[in-house]
Design a protein around this motif. Structure first.
Motif, PDB file in Angstrom:
ATOM      1  N   THR A  80       0.839  -1.196   0.000  1.00 23.18           N
ATOM      2  CA  THR A  80       0.000   0.000   0.000  1.00 23.18           C
ATOM      3  C   THR A  80       0.875   1.248   0.000  1.00 23.18           C
ATOM      4  OG1 THR A  80      -0.163   0.413   2.400  1.00 23.18           O
ATOM      5  CG2 THR A  80      -1.599  -1.298   1.478  1.00 23.18           C
ATOM      6  N   GLU A 115      -8.659   6.055   0.477  1.00 28.66           N
ATOM      7  CA  GLU A 115      -8.197   4.894  -0.276  1.00 28.66           C
ATOM      8  C   GLU A 115      -6.958   4.268   0.375  1.00 28.66           C
ATOM      9  OE1 GLU A 115      -8.990   7.786  -1.565  1.00 28.66           O
ATOM     10  OE2 GLU A 115     -10.832   7.255  -2.649  1.00 28.66           O
ATOM     11  N   THR A 158      -8.086   2.498   3.580  1.00 31.77           N
ATOM     12  CA  THR A 158      -8.885   1.316   3.253  1.00 31.77           C
ATOM     13  C   THR A 158      -8.004   0.179   2.769  1.00 31.77           C
ATOM     14  OG1 THR A 158     -10.802   2.672   2.684  1.00 31.77           O
ATOM     15  CG2 THR A 158     -10.748   0.436   1.797  1.00 31.77           C
ATOM     16  N   ALA A 159      -7.020   0.490   1.939  1.00 31.57           N
ATOM     17  CA  ALA A 159      -6.111  -0.545   1.431  1.00 31.57           C
ATOM     18  C   ALA A 159      -5.321  -1.170   2.569  1.00 31.57           C
ATOM     19  CB  ALA A 159      -5.170   0.058   0.397  1.00 31.57           C
ATOM     20  N   LYS A 217      -6.195  -1.300   5.757  1.00 33.09           N
ATOM     21  CA  LYS A 217      -7.094  -2.083   6.603  1.00 33.09           C
ATOM     22  C   LYS A 217      -7.430  -3.422   5.969  1.00 33.09           C
ATOM     23  CE  LYS A 217      -9.256   1.509   9.411  1.00 33.09           C
ATOM     24  NZ  LYS A 217     -10.509   2.124   9.862  1.00 33.09           N
ATOM     25  N   ARG A 218      -7.457  -3.456   4.636  1.00 34.94           N
ATOM     26  CA  ARG A 218      -7.713  -4.718   3.946  1.00 34.94           C
ATOM     27  C   ARG A 218      -6.567  -5.704   4.196  1.00 34.94           C
ATOM     28  NH1 ARG A 218      -7.967  -2.826  -0.929  1.00 34.94           N
ATOM     29  NH2 ARG A 218     -10.128  -2.123  -0.658  1.00 34.94           N
ATOM     30  N   VAL A 219      -5.330  -5.208   4.167  1.00 34.25           N
ATOM     31  CA  VAL A 219      -4.174  -6.061   4.450  1.00 34.25           C
ATOM     32  C   VAL A 219      -4.214  -6.541   5.896  1.00 34.25           C
ATOM     33  CG1 VAL A 219      -1.652  -6.159   4.571  1.00 34.25           C
ATOM     34  CG2 VAL A 219      -2.763  -4.943   2.681  1.00 34.25           C
ATOM     35  N   ALA A 261      -6.886  -6.984   7.729  1.00 29.10           N
ATOM     36  CA  ALA A 261      -7.938  -8.001   7.820  1.00 29.10           C
ATOM     37  C   ALA A 261      -7.429  -9.351   7.322  1.00 29.10           C
ATOM     38  CB  ALA A 261      -9.161  -7.565   7.016  1.00 29.10           C
ATOM     39  N   ASP A 262      -6.655  -9.337   6.227  1.00 30.47           N
ATOM     40  CA  ASP A 262      -6.073 -10.589   5.724  1.00 30.47           C
ATOM     41  C   ASP A 262      -5.108 -11.179   6.751  1.00 30.47           C
ATOM     42  OD1 ASP A 262      -7.477 -10.307   3.394  1.00 30.47           O
ATOM     43  OD2 ASP A 262      -5.801  -9.479   2.238  1.00 30.47           O
TER      44      ASP A 262
END
Length: 434
Positions: free
Chosen positions: A144, A296, A299-300, A302-304, A306-307
């Protein structure tokens, strides 16, 4: 036993309040280590947060939160289970920082983990969650743009120092760095990115010479309040090294002075900000002025995160099979050794390969939600009772996933797992044999 975090950070407290809380909690550091109700803990202390990551029962964590809140203007926060894990992952990723996206926290967390290992206070759960958080932080950095701008508390402070038109020309400015701790190196690196060339370092501890040699700068022989255009302090020893009286005496006859105080406990007396010609930037000033990131970018990241948390849960689910896997390994080894006429070396090798395959299958079953099914089949295959998989709720409780953080005050803690007061601790020390 579950994962918990007690946190006092920039979101709820000023830097000075965090310092008071940290000082209060450190009184109990020895007590935490010998308390049998606490399986393990890691302490993370930075300029804008003080946190303890714990493996213990819920009642114990609540009692600790109540005890530690006694030094705070309002209760500190207790997070448990998945909320505690998410908090640590977001801290490591820079999402929960005073300056969102800063990277210093990764090194601070790594040092905190190393210190806990050296003190013998880590556990398998704490190690697993901490390593997962550090690994996820590396992914956030690589995948990110969250940290692309080189954001840090020091860099933000330096940027703030030259706005509005402060007439600081960094390449030619004389800068005095006060303090030689780990944050001093990060501050120097941020200055160099701005083209700062004229830097001296001073330390009351006598470490300036060694620091200067390591970093290729000059060591100041005294605390010079007259020559520098900018002074940056990062000692944090609990007592101001620059007083308002000394500054007031030094200011007549010299030009404007910008002081950046990066210490949690104030290296510069706050009253210095009232002196004509002095501009004082503190951690609280930085907090009020930090720039925001784009939606953005956050959000990117936070997506990592979550993974990464999904990976953590999968790993813990696999480890829940450890008692069963150990029993299967033992059973296979005993069967191979008892086989009449078997050659010892080939039999042992076959047993090892077979046990490894069973272990891999067990962990795959757990991650697929079929742990109980695998256990039942294993008992049928081996014709003997085997240990059941451990309950995952001991570490990360899915039932608490949607609960709000617990704000535990001094009047709401259970009576169990009481800790001694600082006076009790001192009395206990006096009674201990020499």
């Amino acid at each position: 036993m579950r994962l918990h975090v007690l946190t006092a950070n920039h979101s709820d407290f000023t830097a000075s309040e965090i310092d008071v809380i940290a000082t209060h909690i450190e009184v109990f550091s020895d007590t935490l280590k010998i308390n049998g109700a606490i399986l393990g803990y890691i302490t993370l202390s930075t300029c804008n947060r003080f946190e303890i990551y714990l493996e213990c029962e819920q009642a114990v964590a609540q009692r600790l939160a109540a005890t530690f809140s006694q030094a705070a203007p309002h209760p500190i926060t207790l997070l448990s289970g998945p909320q505690a894990a998410r908090h640590l992952y977001e801290v490591a990723a820079g999402l929960d920082s005073l300056v969102v996206g800063e990277r210093e926290i990764v090194g601070q967390l790594r040092r905190a983990l190393a210190a806990a290992r050296a003190a013998g206070t880590t556990t398998k759960l704490l190690e697993t969650v901490s390593r997962g958080a550090l690994s996820t932080a590396r992914r956030v950095c690589a995948e990110t743009d969250l940290a692309a701008g080189g954001r840090s508390i020091a860099a933000t402070a330096l940027e703030l120092a030259r706005t509005p038109a402060s007439e600081i020309h960094w390449p030619s400015a004389n800068v005095l760095l006060v303090g030689t701790g780990s944050y001093a190196g990060a501050t120097l690196a941020a200055m160099r990115r701005l083209g700062v060339k004229n830097v001296e370092v001073w330390s009351a501890s006598g470490r300036a010479e060694a620091f200067a040699r390591r970093h290729g700068i000059a060591a100041a022989s005294a605390l010079d309040l007259v020559s520098p255009r900018v002074m940056i302090t990062c000692r944090g020893t609990g007592q101001p090294v620059i007083t308002a009286t000394a500054l007031a005496e030094a200011m007549p006859g010299r030009g404007p002075l910008t002081i950046i105080d990066l210490a949690r406990s104030h290296d510069v007396e706050p009253a210095s900000a009232e002196i004509a010609g002095v501009r004082l930037i503190t951690l609280d000033t930085i907090r009020a002025a930090v720039p925001t990131l784009t939606k953005e970018q956050v959000t990117a990241a936070k997506r990592v995160v979550a993974d990464g948390l999904d990976d953590l849960r999968a790993e813990l689910e696999g480890r829940a099979m450890d008692p069963l896997i150990t029993a299967i390994r033992t059973t296979i080894s005993e069967l191979a050794a008892a086989e009449p006429g078997a050659n010892a070396a080939p039999a042992a090798h076959f047993a090892s390969v077979l046990a490894h395959r069973y272990a891999s299958a067990a962990r795959r079953a757990a991650r697929a939600g079929r742990a109980a099914e695998f256990h039942a089949v294993a008992e049928l295959v081996f014709g003997a009772p085997l240990p059941r998989p451990r309950a995952l709720t001991d570490a990360l409780d899915t039932a608490s996933e949607n609960r709000q953080p617990s704000f535990v005050g001094t009047n709401s803690a259970p009576a169990s797992a009481a800790l001694p007061t600082p006076a009790d601790k001192l009395n206990h020390t006096e009674r201990s044999p020499q």
